[in-house]
Enzyme design. Structure first.
Site, PDB file in Angstrom:
ATOM      1  N   SER A  54      36.470  -8.496  20.597  1.00 25.92           N
ATOM      2  CA  SER A  54      38.097  -7.815  20.236  1.00 25.92           C
ATOM      3  C   SER A  54      38.040  -7.769  18.657  1.00 25.92           C
ATOM      4  O   SER A  54      37.121  -8.410  17.839  1.00 25.92           O
ATOM      5  CB  SER A  54      39.248  -8.771  20.643  1.00 25.92           C
ATOM      6  N   ARG A 303      33.986  -3.217  24.986  1.00 26.61           N
ATOM      7  CA  ARG A 303      34.591  -3.689  26.048  1.00 26.61           C
ATOM      8  C   ARG A 303      35.810  -2.583  26.039  1.00 26.61           C
ATOM      9  O   ARG A 303      36.269  -1.907  25.234  1.00 26.61           O
ATOM     10  CB  ARG A 303      35.535  -5.142  25.708  1.00 26.61           C
ATOM     11  N   THR A 339      46.281  -9.987  21.924  1.00 30.26           N
ATOM     12  CA  THR A 339      46.029 -11.368  21.850  1.00 30.26           C
ATOM     13  C   THR A 339      47.404 -12.093  22.130  1.00 30.26           C
ATOM     14  O   THR A 339      47.720 -12.987  22.883  1.00 30.26           O
ATOM     15  CB  THR A 339      45.367 -11.943  20.611  1.00 30.26           C
ATOM     16  N   CYS A 492      28.498   4.891  29.216  1.00 32.87           N
ATOM     17  CA  CYS A 492      28.021   3.486  28.924  1.00 32.87           C
ATOM     18  C   CYS A 492      27.381   3.257  27.525  1.00 32.87           C
ATOM     19  O   CYS A 492      26.621   3.972  26.965  1.00 32.87           O
ATOM     20  CB  CYS A 492      26.951   3.321  30.000  1.00 32.87           C
ATOM     21  N   CYS A 515      23.820  -4.585  30.997  1.00 36.59           N
ATOM     22  CA  CYS A 515      25.091  -4.524  31.155  1.00 36.59           C
ATOM     23  C   CYS A 515      25.925  -5.359  30.419  1.00 36.59           C
ATOM     24  O   CYS A 515      25.568  -6.934  30.421  1.00 36.59           O
ATOM     25  CB  CYS A 515      25.781  -4.714  32.754  1.00 36.59           C
ATOM     26  N   CYS A 518      31.538  -4.027  30.192  1.00 34.28           N
ATOM     27  CA  CYS A 518      32.725  -3.569  29.563  1.00 34.28           C
ATOM     28  C   CYS A 518      33.753  -2.889  30.403  1.00 34.28           C
ATOM     29  O   CYS A 518      34.619  -2.642  30.148  1.00 34.28           O
ATOM     30  CB  CYS A 518      32.147  -2.564  28.396  1.00 34.28           C
ATOM     31  N   CYS A 521      32.266   2.060  33.260  1.00 34.62           N
ATOM     32  CA  CYS A 521      31.720   2.833  34.397  1.00 34.62           C
ATOM     33  C   CYS A 521      32.817   2.808  35.540  1.00 34.62           C
ATOM     34  O   CYS A 521      32.987   3.650  36.054  1.00 34.62           O
ATOM     35  CB  CYS A 521      30.369   2.400  34.603  1.00 34.62           C
TER      36      CYS A 521
END
Length: 546
Positions: A54, A303, A339, A492, A515, A518, A521
């Protein structure tokens, strides 16, 4: 298959800010009421924080409530935000600086801290364990299990030691059943179990569809002379063009480091857009280059972000459980922060669960009243128009509307805006869109996907079932490649999807070992053909200090 069964009062899926705050609050309330409650947290990452990425500028509001003495407990919030800069990048070399009084007040960061959310979650895990919470990293929750009456019984953890054909290898370990009176789902944005629960219980009935963005982040060591601890830079504009919207961030943390990144809304229509390459271009703008030149990139991550806000919030309770944090979509997009809202949602869930257990209820029905009477509800309600305004009016006029609503009307403008079209439905035909030819990376400020994934410390056991499922193996060949030039190879950020030629025909190849989890996709594929599922426990990125 016979499976071991472990029973708890509460099982929590995901050791992020929401899940760990819920665990801590449950134990605190139990101590206050002089009762015992067993709490278990399962986490798919190899350790707590391994999959957390983040920005992040963190409002300590919820932390002040959860642990008022967090300073004494040495929580990793040590860099207060000291200066806000809000910029509009006009082109590759020029920018405008927007006076803070012309920006929505929600973007002001006085009293907040620049921090690593992964490190904060590691600290929260320590507090939870001190309170008696059991935390099991490396154990993905594979599926929800139900009682005969349809209520949630708990979860089944994923099998370990299966080969690519789903056949047990030596050392195979079947998943366990973790049953509980209540199960909290805090998997983060687009959790695969949360997605299934929303569908099963129709939790999103009469709600706007959830909207998403992809956030790409890099951590850099920079020249100490250029370092300005506490500087927070936000902005929008170049290189994004057309209806591709989003914004960037640059935060000066401690240890002569900066975090930078780009957030791209996933409602864009041009299938040639590559959020990763947009981010690489961004760093060549003088606003970024002035800090990054001569520095060293030390980490990379990506992400998806749930940014639909108040209008997209599903019903968060159902028999036997709750959705919390980004699994429900509690991020406040007007503040670019999730958060404190995730933590508060977990704390409210804990209070509602204790109410339900005391009243022998199978659903934590008091959650709705706890939520409506909280600052979390007020904050999300006041930002309800922020995302739809940007989607409908664009960054300039949408930004002007949001400044007016937030600063003059305190988020209570009488008009309620909606965005009813799901992100994956926005994509257009490739032939009708401007093809984007991104410049090659220079290896100094901009880089390719493979070297970036390397910095994410991503690792998967190669001989295991592919965790990226295609509902229809032929859809890419029939639809995505001929009509959209297979956008998956561009949306991606890790090079998972690749179009290759096989027997004279283009085919979609899945490099699942790349991968970074995130979930883009699962969100952006136009036919909703890709289903993200958790790989073997501990697989995926291992983010340090992200």
């Amino acid at each position: 298959m016979e499976r071991d069964v472990m029973s708890f009062d509460v099982v929590i899926v995901g050791a992020g800010a929401a899940g760990l705050s819920a665990a801590c609050r449950l134990k605190q309330l139990a101590q206050t009421q002089q009762t015992e409650i067993s709490v278990c947290v399962v986490e798919k990452g190899s350790e707590v924080g391994a999959h957390i990425v983040s920005g992040a500028v963190i409002d300590p509001k919820a932390l002040n409530e959860l642990f008022p003495d967090w300073h004494d407990r040495q929580a990793p919030l040590t860099v207060p935000a000291t200066e806000d800069q809000i910029l509009w990048l006009r082109n590759p070399t020029q920018h405008w600086t927007i006076p803070t009084w012309l920006a929505p007040k929600t973007m002001h960061n006085t009293g907040n801290y620049i921090a690593s959310l992964g490190n904060l979650c590691r600290w929260l895990a320590d507090q939870a364990e001190d309170l008696g919470v059991e935390i099991f990293p490396g154990f993905p929750a594979a599926e929800v299990i139900y009682h005969e009456n349809g209520s949630v019984r708990g979860i089944l953890t994923a099998d370990m030691g299966l080969d690519a054909q789903n056949t047990p290898k030596s050392g195979h370990m079947p998943g366990m059943i973790l049953e509980a009176k209540f199960t909290l789902f805090s998997e983060g944005c687009r959790g695969h179990l949360g997605k299934a629960l929303i569908e099963k219980y129709a939790l999103d009935q009469n709600k706007d569809p959830q909207h998403y963005a992809i956030g790409i982040k890099e951590l850099w060591d920079i020249d100490p002379v250029k370092h300005q601890p506490g500087l927070v830079v936000h902005g929008t504009g170049w290189p994004l063009q057309g209806d591709t919207n989003g914004g960037f961030f640059l935060y000066h943390t401690d240890n002569h480091q900066v975090t930078m990144g780009l957030i791209v809304d996933l409602n864009y229509s041009n299938p040639w857009v590559s959020p990763f390459d947009e981010c690489q271009q961004l760093k060549h703008h003088p606003v970024f280059a002035q800090y990054l030149e001569g520095g060293k990139r030390v980490s990379y991550g990506a992400r998806a972000i749930a940014k639909g806000g108040f209008n997209s919030l599903p019903k968060m309770t159902f028999p036997g459980g709750l959705l919390i944090g980004c699994d429900a979509g509690t991020l406040n997009v007007s503040r670019i922060k999730g958060t404190h809202t995730a933590m508060k949602s977990g704390m409210l869930a804990a209070e509602a669960i204790l109410d339900a257990m005391q009243n022998q209820q199978s659903e934590a029905i008091s959650f709705e009243s706890h939520f409506r009477n909280s600052w979390l509800y007020d904050e999300l309600f006041q930002s309800k128009n922020f995302g739809p305004a940007l989607h409908k009016l664009g960054p300039f006029w949408g930004g002007a509307f949001n400044t007016l609503e937030q600063n003059l009307f305190q988020g209570r403008f009488p008009l309620k805006l909606h965005d009813k079209k799901a992100d994956h439905l926005q994509i257009k035909l490739a032939a009708n869109c401007l093809k984007i030819n991104y410049p090659k990376p220079d290896g100094l400020l901009s880089f390719d996907k493979s070297s970036s994934v390397y910095l994410s410390n991503t690792n998967h056991e190669e001989d295991q079932p592919c965790h990226l499922h295609l509902h229809d193996r032929e859809q890419s060949y029939r639809v995505n490649i001929p009509l959209h030039n297979e956008p998956a190879q561009r949306f991606c950020p890790a090079g998972v999807y690749e179009v290759i030629e096989e027997n004279g025909q283009p085919q979609l190849q899945i490099n699942a070992q790349n991968c970074v989890h995130c979930k883009t996709c699962d969100i952006k594929d136009s036919g909703q053909n890709i289903q993200w599922l958790p790989p073997e426990g501990g697989g995926g990125p291992n983010y340090p200090n992200m």
